[in-house]
Write a protein that holds these residues in place. Structure first.
Motif, mmCIF file in Angstrom:
data_model
loop_
_atom_site.group_PDB
_atom_site.id
_atom_site.type_symbol
_atom_site.label_atom_id
_atom_site.label_comp_id
_atom_site.label_asym_id
_atom_site.label_seq_id
_atom_site.Cartn_x
_atom_site.Cartn_y
_atom_site.Cartn_z
ATOM 1 N N TYR A 56 -5.386 -10.288 9.510
ATOM 2 C CA TYR A 56 -4.230 -9.609 8.925
ATOM 3 C C TYR A 56 -3.448 -8.795 9.962
ATOM 4 C CZ TYR A 56 -5.100 -10.689 4.008
ATOM 5 O OH TYR A 56 -5.235 -11.326 2.799
ATOM 6 N N LEU A 116 -2.141 4.803 3.332
ATOM 7 C CA LEU A 116 -2.133 4.418 4.735
ATOM 8 C C LEU A 116 -2.492 5.625 5.600
ATOM 9 C CD1 LEU A 116 -1.414 2.297 6.954
ATOM 10 C CD2 LEU A 116 0.898 3.193 6.890
ATOM 11 N N HIS A 163 -9.171 -3.262 1.084
ATOM 12 C CA HIS A 163 -8.683 -4.618 1.311
ATOM 13 C C HIS A 163 -8.415 -4.814 2.816
ATOM 14 C CE1 HIS A 163 -6.211 -8.209 1.173
ATOM 15 N NE2 HIS A 163 -6.557 -8.368 -0.094
ATOM 16 N N GLU A 196 2.255 4.817 0.985
ATOM 17 C CA GLU A 196 2.217 5.440 2.300
ATOM 18 C C GLU A 196 1.072 6.446 2.407
ATOM 19 O OE1 GLU A 196 5.721 7.010 5.317
ATOM 20 O OE2 GLU A 196 6.179 6.212 3.346
ATOM 21 N N VAL A 233 11.162 -5.216 14.216
ATOM 22 C CA VAL A 233 12.029 -4.102 14.591
ATOM 23 C C VAL A 233 11.186 -2.844 14.834
ATOM 24 C CG1 VAL A 233 13.875 -2.583 13.802
ATOM 25 C CG2 VAL A 233 13.992 -5.029 13.338
ATOM 26 N N ALA A 234 10.093 -2.712 14.077
ATOM 27 C CA ALA A 234 9.263 -1.522 14.190
ATOM 28 C C ALA A 234 8.655 -1.390 15.589
ATOM 29 C CB ALA A 234 8.152 -1.555 13.147
ATOM 30 N N LYS A 278 -15.063 -1.611 1.861
ATOM 31 C CA LYS A 278 -14.521 -1.447 0.516
ATOM 32 C C LYS A 278 -13.028 -1.773 0.416
ATOM 33 C CE LYS A 278 -13.588 2.284 -2.020
ATOM 34 N NZ LYS A 278 -13.636 3.705 -2.298
ATOM 35 N N ASP A 296 9.097 -3.001 6.995
ATOM 36 C CA ASP A 296 8.736 -2.995 8.406
ATOM 37 C C ASP A 296 8.874 -1.579 8.968
ATOM 38 O OD1 ASP A 296 7.930 -4.330 10.621
ATOM 39 O OD2 ASP A 296 9.896 -5.154 11.118
ATOM 40 N N ILE A 297 9.867 -0.873 8.441
ATOM 41 C CA ILE A 297 10.115 0.514 8.840
ATOM 42 C C ILE A 297 10.223 1.333 7.564
ATOM 43 C CG2 ILE A 297 12.032 1.988 9.655
ATOM 44 C CD1 ILE A 297 12.362 0.186 12.012
ATOM 45 N N ARG A 298 9.670 2.552 7.582
ATOM 46 C CA ARG A 298 9.742 3.416 6.405
ATOM 47 C C ARG A 298 10.709 4.559 6.672
ATOM 48 N NH1 ARG A 298 4.351 3.232 3.777
ATOM 49 N NH2 ARG A 298 3.366 1.345 4.525
ATOM 50 N N ALA A 324 -3.508 -2.713 8.484
ATOM 51 C CA ALA A 324 -2.292 -1.895 8.603
ATOM 52 C C ALA A 324 -2.623 -0.540 9.218
ATOM 53 C CB ALA A 324 -1.637 -1.725 7.234
ATOM 54 N N ALA A 381 -6.206 -6.294 4.379
ATOM 55 C CA ALA A 381 -4.800 -6.095 4.760
ATOM 56 C C ALA A 381 -4.500 -4.613 4.963
ATOM 57 C CB ALA A 381 -3.881 -6.680 3.694
ATOM 58 N N ASP A 382 -5.099 -3.763 4.119
ATOM 59 C CA ASP A 382 -4.868 -2.324 4.241
ATOM 60 C C ASP A 382 -5.536 -1.772 5.495
ATOM 61 O OD1 ASP A 382 -3.472 -2.403 1.897
ATOM 62 O OD2 ASP A 382 -5.174 -1.804 0.650
ATOM 63 N N ARG A 413 1.624 -9.538 0.578
ATOM 64 C CA ARG A 413 0.779 -8.763 1.475
ATOM 65 C C ARG A 413 -0.672 -9.195 1.393
ATOM 66 N NH1 ARG A 413 0.853 -3.885 3.948
ATOM 67 N NH2 ARG A 413 -1.195 -2.979 4.196
ATOM 68 N N TYR A 414 -1.175 -9.390 0.159
ATOM 69 C CA TYR A 414 -2.578 -9.696 -0.009
ATOM 70 C C TYR A 414 -2.844 -11.190 -0.124
ATOM 71 C CZ TYR A 414 -2.874 -4.684 -0.692
ATOM 72 O OH TYR A 414 -2.788 -3.331 -0.512
ATOM 73 N N MET A 423 0.849 -1.200 0.000
ATOM 74 C CA MET A 423 0.000 0.000 0.000
ATOM 75 C C MET A 423 0.881 1.244 0.000
ATOM 76 S SD MET A 423 -2.963 1.019 2.714
ATOM 77 C CE MET A 423 -2.052 0.399 4.096
#
Lengths: 447, 447
Positions: free
Chosen positions: A63, A6, A29, A3, A270-271, A27, B343-345, A35, A31-32, B221-222, A1
C-alpha cells in the motif's frame, strides 16, 4: 481515514513503543498503516514495519507509494526485502522491480525462487502505459473439461495465491482464452456439470499491448471484477483487476486536469513533488504562452493610432478579450472531458459544432446587452455600439476556438487536453484585440 | 466498444430484422446493446428491446442512461415496465423510481410485490449525494453462528438475487454489523468452523448519510469489492459496490473539471445536453467575470496619463498580465485536483505555500529574463527593466493567488474547484495591471 486517526498512528509510531506498535500493526488496516508510515522518514519507517508479521509486512508494503517502496528497499536488509518481495502481488512486485537499481536487482534475484524470477522479468518487460504493465499473473484458470465440483476444489486450493478467484478464466491446452466462469455460477451448479457448459464464451479480453486506459474503461463499462489480457496468439497472459483500473482512471483524470492547466509530465504526486520537478512541469508552457501573447501585444501596437485617438477604448479591452477567453475555456473544458470519458467521439464534431454555435450566439447577445449598459455610461452611444458588437463576435469566436481545438488535436492523435484553458485564452486574446480595434476603427472612423 | 461495432449494431437495429435482432440481443454484451439502443429514439428502441428474453431485457435496461430509461418508461406497456422493474438491481430501480412522475409511480406500484414496493420506497427516500442514495439492498448477510458449510449453502441459495456474494456481511440478531467474511475464506476453511471465527471484525462501514464521494474514496483506498452502509444504530442497511463507486468518482472528476472551467451544474451528459441547459450552465460565471474584469479596465483608466505618455507600454500589457493568470491557473489546477483526491489536505497549506513561493520565484526569474530580451529590442533598457521587474512580481503574485484561493474556499466549506482558472486569471489580470503601471510610473518617472 479521518485525519485525526492518521495523526494518532503517526504520533504512536514516533514513540518507539514496540509492544503497542505490534498491536496496532496487526489490528489496523494495512492501507492506514502505510499512510502513517509515509509521514515519517524511510529510515524510521523500516524499524516500525519490521515488527509486523511477515505476510502482513508485504500487505502494508504493497500500500506504500512506489517511490517510498523504492526508498525503503535501499535501507532494508536484503533477506527481508526478498521475503517481502515473494509475498507481494505479482503486479506490485514487477512495478517495484522496475524502480530498483541494477545493483539492487542483482542482489535480490538470487534470493528469489525460480518461478518468481521468471514472472518478474516477464511482467517488468512490458512497456509503460500498456495493459501488460499493470496486469498481474495471479489469476485463476480452469480447464473446460473439469466439472463444477473439481473446479471449486482447484479454486479453493489456489485461492491464497490469487488476486481474485471470483471469476476464473477457462483456457484450452495451448492456454488460449476460451471463456470465463463466475465462482457463484460454479457454486450454484450441480456438481457434475462441466465448466465448458457453465462458462460465458463471450469473455471480453484486451491485448497485452493495448492502452491501459482502454482496459480501465472496459472494466468500468462492463462492470467486471477483472479483465483478462491476451497475447497476439490469444493466449491468456494476465488479468487487470478492478482496483488497479480504478487507480488508472484516477491517474488519467489527474493528468488531464493538469494538462488542461498547462502543467505537463508531473510524474510525482503533488504532495511529494520537489521544487525542480514542479519548475520543469510548468516553465515550458509559460514560456510558450509568453510568445503567444506577443501577438496580442503586436495587435495593440498595430492599432496604436486608433488607441491614441480614443484612449477610452482601453477601459473595455480587458473585459472584451477576457470574455472571449472565458467562453473559450468553458467550451474547451467541456470538450476535453467529454472526449476523455468517451461521452463524445471525434466523429460527433459536426453535430456539437452546430449546438455550440447557437449557445455561443445566445451567450454573446446576453453579455453584449450587459456591457452595452456600462458602455453608454462610460463612453456614450457610439462606444456602446462598438463594444456590444465586439462582444458578440469575440464570444462566438472564442467559443468556436475552445470547442474545435480539442477535436483538431484529437484528429492529429494529440491529447485533446493539450487545448489547455491558458492556450485557448491566449489565442482568443489575440483574435479579440484584432476584432475589437477593427470594429472600433470602422465605426468610430478613427485612424 | 469500438465505434465500428456500435455502428454495426445501430444499423442492424434500424433494419427491423426481428430474427437477426433476437440473435444479437441474446449474444452481445448488454452494455453494448444499450449503447446502440440509445443512438435511436425511445419510440424505436422499445420494439427492439421487447424481442429480448425478460431477464435480459432488465440487464440491458439497467445499462441505459437514467434519462433514457425514464423516456422508455413512458412508452412501454405498464406490465412490461413492472416486469423489468422487478428484475432490476435494487439501486438502479430506486434511481429510476425517483425519475418517474407521480402518475407513473401510482400505475406501477400495484403491479409490484409487497417486498419490492417497500424496498423501493426506502431506497428512494435517501437524499441525493448520500451513501444511501447509491447503495443497494441486494447484499448477502450471514449470522455469526453458522458454520462454513452452512454459510456457503446460504450464499449459494441467495446468489441469483444478490449483487455480490463474494463478501458477505455478518450481522447479529438486531442486524447490527459485526464483521464480514470473504467467500474464498469460507471455501478454504474446514466445513465446521463458525463464521464468527472466520470473519474480519474490523469491517469498514460508512453511515447512510455520509457523502457518496467519501464512500467511493474508501472503496478505492481499501481495494474492496463493496462497502457496507449502516444507519445511526450501526445496523446494516445496504452496500455500495465497486462499480457504482467507480461511476461516482468519474462523475465527481467531471464535475470538478467543469467547475474549474466555470461550467456549473450541468446535470446532463455533454453529449445529450440541450442548448438551454448549456446556456444556463455557462452564463452566470461569464457575466460575473465581466464585472470582475471591470477592475482591470478601471486600473488601465486610472493610469491613462502614464499610458498616453508612453504608448509602448501597451505592447507588453497582454504578455505581462496573461503570464500572471497562466502561472496562477497552473497553481490552482494543481491544488484543486490534489485537494479533491486527498493528496493534499487543508492543513498542509503552510508547507505547500513555502514550496510554491520558491517555484514561483524561479518561474518569475526565467520569464523575466526571456521578456527582458524582447524589451531591450522593442523599448530600450529602461522599458526592459520595467517589464522584467513587473514579470517577476506578477508571476509570484499570480501563483500565490492560484495556490491560496482553493485552500481559502475549502476553509469556508466551498468546493475548491470554484477557484476556476478564469476566476484566477481575472484576479491576476487586475493585480497585474496595477503592478505593471505602478512600476512603470516609478521607474520611468511618468505622470
Amino acid at each position: 481515514m479521518p485525519e485525526s486517526k492518521l495523526h494518532e498512528l503517526v504520533s504512536l509510531f514516533s514513540q518507539d513503543d514496540v509492544r503497542e506498535n505490534s498491536v496496532r500493526l496487526a489490528k489496523e488496516h494495512p492501507a492506514d498503516i502505510a499512510a502513517a508510515l509515509q509521514e515519517t522518514e524511510p529510515a524510521r519507517a523500516w524499524p516500525i514495519l519490521k515488527e509486523a508479521a511477515r505476510p502482513r509486512q508485504a500487505d502494508i508494503f504493497g500500500y506504500l507509494d512506489l517511490d517510498f517502496q523504492a526508498q525503503l528497499a535501499t535501507i532494508m536488509p536484503r533477506a527481508d526485502l526478498a521475503a517481502i518481495f515473494m509475498e507481494m502481488n505479482a503486479d506490485d512486485r514487477a512495478d517495484l522491480y522496475k524502480k530498483l537499481t541494477d545493483e539492487q536487482r542483482e542482489a535480490l534475484m538470487p534470493a528469489l525462487a525460480q518461478a518468481e524470477r521468471e514472472d518478474i522479468r516477464q511482467l517488468a518487460a512490458y512497456e509503460e502505459g500498456t495493459a501488460g504493465a499493470i496486469m498481474t499473473s495471479d489469476y485463476a484458470s480452469l480447464s473446460p473439461q473439469l466439472n463444477a465440483k473439481q473446479a471449486i476444489d482447484v479454486l479453493r486450493h489456489e485461492a491464497p495465491n490469487k488476486e481474485t478467484i471470483y471469476r476464473a478464466y477457462v483456457v484450452d491446452a495451448d492456454r488460449r482464452l476460451i471463456g470465463s466462469v463466475r465462482l457463484q455460477d460454479l457454486l450454484t451448479a450441480p456438481a457434475g456439470v462441466r465448466v465448458a457448459d457453465l462458462m460465458e464464451r463471450n469473455t471480453h479480453a484486451i491485448p497485452v499491448d493495448a492502452d491501459v486506459e482502454d482496459a480501465a474503461r472496459k472494466i468500468a463499462r462492463y462492470d467486471v471484477i477483472a479483465l483478462p489480457v491476451v497475447d497476439a496468439q490469444e493466449r491468456l497472459v494476465g488479468i487487470i483487476t478492478h482496483d488497479d483500473a480504478f487507480d488508472v482512471m484516477e491517474a488519467e483524470a489527474t493528468e488531464d486536469f493538469q494538462r488542461l492547466g498547462t502543467v505537463t509530465n508531473l510524474d510525482s504526486s503533488v504532495a511529494t513533488a520537489t521544487v525542480p520537478m514542479l519548475y520543469r512541469a510548468r516553465i515550458a508552457w509559460l514560456m510558450l504562452l509568453v510568445f503567444g501573447n506577443i501577438f496580442s501585444g503586436a495587435g495593440i501596437a498595430h492599432f496604436e493610432d486608433t488607441i491614441a485617438a480614443h484612449l477610452a477604448l482601453m477601459f473595455f479591452l480587458p473585459i472584451l478579450i477576457a470574455s472571449g477567453g472565458n467562453a473559450g475555456s468553458q467550451s474547451a473544458t467541456l470538450m476535453v472531458r467529454a472526449l476523455a470519458t468517451g461521452d463524445i467521439r471525434i466523429s460527433d464534431w459536426g453535430r456539437v459544432l452546430g449546438r455550440e454555435l447557437v449557445v455561443a450566439i445566445l451567450l454573446g447577445l446576453s453579455m453584449a446587452a450587459a456591457i452595452a449598459v456600462i458602455g453608454v455610461f462610460r463612453g456614450g452611444r457610439d462606444i456602446a455600439v462598438v463594444i456590444a458588437l465586439s462582444m458578440i463576435i469575440i464570444v462566438i469566436v472564442g467559443s468556436m476556438i475552445g470547442m474545435l481545438l480539442p477535436f483538431i488535436l484529437s484528429r492529429f492523435n494529440m491529447d485533446p487536453a493539450t487545448a489547455s484553458t491558458p492556450l485557448v485564452t491566449s489565442i482568443a486574446d489575440a483574435t479579440g484585440v484584432l476584432i475589437y480595434f477593427s470594429i472600433a476603427k470602422a465605426i468610430l472612423s478613427l485612424p
